[in-house]
Design a protein around this motif. Structure first.
Motif, mmCIF file in Angstrom:
data_model
loop_
_atom_site.group_PDB
_atom_site.id
_atom_site.type_symbol
_atom_site.label_atom_id
_atom_site.label_comp_id
_atom_site.label_asym_id
_atom_site.label_seq_id
_atom_site.Cartn_x
_atom_site.Cartn_y
_atom_site.Cartn_z
ATOM 1 N N TYR A 77 17.843 96.549 34.700
ATOM 2 C CA TYR A 77 17.168 96.889 35.961
ATOM 3 C C TYR A 77 17.810 98.113 36.611
ATOM 4 O O TYR A 77 17.130 98.938 37.219
ATOM 5 N N ASP A 93 7.019 98.991 33.844
ATOM 6 C CA ASP A 93 8.188 99.563 34.512
ATOM 7 C C ASP A 93 7.837 100.794 35.347
ATOM 8 O O ASP A 93 8.314 100.940 36.462
ATOM 9 N N MET A 114 22.592 91.422 32.220
ATOM 10 C CA MET A 114 21.164 91.286 32.521
ATOM 11 C C MET A 114 20.751 92.210 33.676
ATOM 12 O O MET A 114 19.588 92.585 33.782
ATOM 13 N N LYS A 161 13.971 100.633 28.453
ATOM 14 C CA LYS A 161 14.799 99.661 27.747
ATOM 15 C C LYS A 161 16.221 100.161 27.644
ATOM 16 O O LYS A 161 16.441 101.377 27.574
ATOM 17 N N THR A 162 17.162 99.227 27.588
ATOM 18 C CA THR A 162 18.526 99.622 27.256
ATOM 19 C C THR A 162 18.952 98.885 25.992
ATOM 20 O O THR A 162 18.426 97.814 25.666
ATOM 21 N N GLN A 177 6.140 93.823 22.604
ATOM 22 C CA GLN A 177 5.937 93.832 24.054
ATOM 23 C C GLN A 177 5.010 94.972 24.500
ATOM 24 O O GLN A 177 4.150 94.772 25.354
ATOM 25 N N GLU A 181 7.536 102.101 29.141
ATOM 26 C CA GLU A 181 8.449 100.962 29.139
ATOM 27 C C GLU A 181 9.880 101.489 29.071
ATOM 28 O O GLU A 181 10.173 102.384 28.283
HETATM 29 P P1 A3P Z 1 16.377 95.824 29.048
HETATM 30 O O1 A3P Z 1 14.958 95.913 28.643
HETATM 31 O O2 A3P Z 1 17.002 97.153 29.163
HETATM 32 O O3 A3P Z 1 17.114 94.844 28.226
HETATM 33 P P2 A3P Z 1 11.951 94.718 30.606
HETATM 34 O O4 A3P Z 1 12.720 95.602 29.656
HETATM 35 O O5 A3P Z 1 11.098 93.728 29.911
HETATM 36 O O6 A3P Z 1 11.226 95.586 31.575
HETATM 37 O O7 A3P Z 1 13.009 93.861 31.416
HETATM 38 C C1 A3P Z 1 13.911 94.513 32.306
HETATM 39 C C2 A3P Z 1 15.308 93.933 32.199
HETATM 40 O O8 A3P Z 1 15.310 92.566 32.514
HETATM 41 C C3 A3P Z 1 15.906 93.987 30.828
HETATM 42 O O9 A3P Z 1 16.375 95.255 30.571
HETATM 43 C C4 A3P Z 1 17.032 92.973 30.965
HETATM 44 O O10 A3P Z 1 18.140 93.521 31.636
HETATM 45 C C5 A3P Z 1 16.375 91.925 31.810
HETATM 46 N N1 A3P Z 1 15.757 90.903 30.978
HETATM 47 C C6 A3P Z 1 14.454 90.778 30.680
HETATM 48 N N2 A3P Z 1 14.225 89.713 29.904
HETATM 49 C C7 A3P Z 1 15.393 89.160 29.667
HETATM 50 C C8 A3P Z 1 15.831 88.032 28.935
HETATM 51 N N3 A3P Z 1 14.990 87.239 28.261
HETATM 52 N N4 A3P Z 1 17.123 87.767 28.901
HETATM 53 C C9 A3P Z 1 17.994 88.546 29.563
HETATM 54 N N5 A3P Z 1 17.652 89.625 30.271
HETATM 55 C C10 A3P Z 1 16.379 89.925 30.347
#
Ligand code: A3P
Ligand code: MG
Ligand code: MG
Length: 381
Positions: A186, A233, A182, A252-253, A277, A250
């Protein structure tokens, strides 16, 4: 309080012939023409700092820096020693949005047509973008249900998520590996974002997930005027970059794609969430980082939201944007017919589990109430 799936007595004023107590989520029912979805307009923004304090400005915005063609990003770096994690046991509900609304009340009210008998704020629904994302993906969701609390106040419907028992258990039982993963999303942001227009990213800095920049947009889905906020972001820092929200990006990974099966799963599941999203607030593109199991980024790719429907065309029996939007629109209409009493003391709790209908229960003066006294008073009740 129990969230058992029993159905509530009908709300006092909704017992007319047209009242229904459940809403189906079957995909086929929503395969209709794409509903009107107006281009989202940014009406403001706010920031949350490293201690999660609210500011009615854009101080936390970050600027996108193009990654090198052969990036050297290690997403595990800093997890143990340079990570400040937001305390997600603190349930913020709609509080930050409500703070923004109070701070911008006169601006919002001046947008309301003078002669209209419409809600005081000039919008039908106030919520988080993330709650709407869950609604959009509901017809395709097979694993996680949701609970949404709804309150009608001065003609505007407020929707705020309530954590389900299942979600609470999942959070509790996360593995160490999952918790670290998770963080990876970030960390990817940190490699691609600079604090100001001319700076470079600082991968040696601390990742603090309290910090956020949020856009507030207004739009219309069918006949529902929506006001919602979502975290953004970063933004394009080019001199020719368009106005918000079109300048937002936005990040994402996702796991590296090595087989046709993996590509198909990426299209069928991940792109649905990514599309929902970003489509909602009108964010036009995603920069995706593909990572190996050790958290090393093996490549990046730009995905334009407007191209996603073409990318998925070759998948058999795939998700359809129109189903997502029609379901959301009809859910909001359903909530409108059910919730008639205008009071911050009344909550209708809408509940959904996969393979079931959406149902609801009614709660008066309960712990589900989520409009705080400072908001109710600030709106001049
Ligand atoms: P990833 O998007 O690369 O998975 P966002 O993409 O919405 O900007 O959120 C940033 C990051 O927060 C996510 O990166 C992920 O690491 C973590 N994250 C967000 N929502 C999550 C969820 N429901 N469960 C686990 N991790 C989450
Ligand atoms: Mg984000
Ligand atoms: Mg992101």
């Amino acid at each position: 309080p129990s969230h058992s799936p029993h159905r509530a007595d009908p709300a006092p004023l909704s017992s007319s012939a047209s009242s229904c107590r459940a809403l189906s989520t079957r995909r086929q029912l929503y395969e209709k023409p794409f509903p009107v979805y107006k281009q989202p307009v940014e009406v403001g923004s706010f920031s949350l700092d490293s201690e999660r304090r609210f500011f009615n400005d854009a101080r936390q915005i970050r600027y996108f820096v193009e990654p090198p063609s052969r990036p050297d990003f290690n997403l595990r770096d800093g997890y143990k020693d340079r990570f400040v994690k937001r305390d997600d046991s603190i349930k913020e509900k709609l509080d930050h949005i409500l703070r923004w609304i109070l701070a911008n009340k006169s601006k919002l009210e001046s947008r309301v047509a003078a002669a209209s008998s419409s809600p005081a704020l000039g919008v039908d629904v106030v919520t988080w973008r993330g709650h709407l994302t869950k609604l959009l993906t509901t017809p395709y969701e097979t694993r996680e249900g949701w609970l949404l609390a709804a309150t009608l106040f001065r003609g505007t419907l407020y929707l705020s998520e309530v954590e389900t028992e299942a979600s609470r258990r999942d959070t509790e039982n996360r593995t160490e590996r999952h918790q670290e993963m998770m963080y990876w999303g970030y960390k990817f942001e940190q490699y691609l974002c600079a604090e100001d227009m001319k700076a470079s990213p600082d991968p040696g800095g601390v990742v603090n997930t309290n910090e956020a920049f949020c856009t507030v947009v207004q739009t219309k889905l069918a006949d529902h005027k929506l006001l919602f906020s979502g975290e953004v972001d970063c933004r394009d820092r080019g001199t020719k970059s368009p106005a918000a929200p079109a300048c937002y990006i936005e990040l994402k990974t996702s796991a590296e794609i090595c087989t046709p099966k993996q590509r198909s799963n990426f299209h069928r599941f991940k792109l649905l969430k990514w599309w929902a999203q970003s489509f909602l607030p009108g964010v036009p593109r995603i920069v995706a980082g593909f990572r190996d199991p050790d958290g090393l980024v093996v490549g990046t790719e730009t995905i334009h939201i407007s191209q996603i429907s073409h990318l998925i065309k070759n998948e058999y029996n795939c998700w359809k944007p129109t189903v997502c939007m029609n379901f959301c629109s009809e859910f909001l209409s359903f909530v409108r017919t059910v919730v008639r009493e205008d009071s911050p003391r009344v909550v209708h709790l809408f509940s959904w589990d996969p393979h079931q209908d959406v149902t609801y229960t009614v709660h008066r003066d309960s712990s589900y109430c989520f409009l705080p006294p400072w908001y109710v008073e600030g709106m001049g009740s």
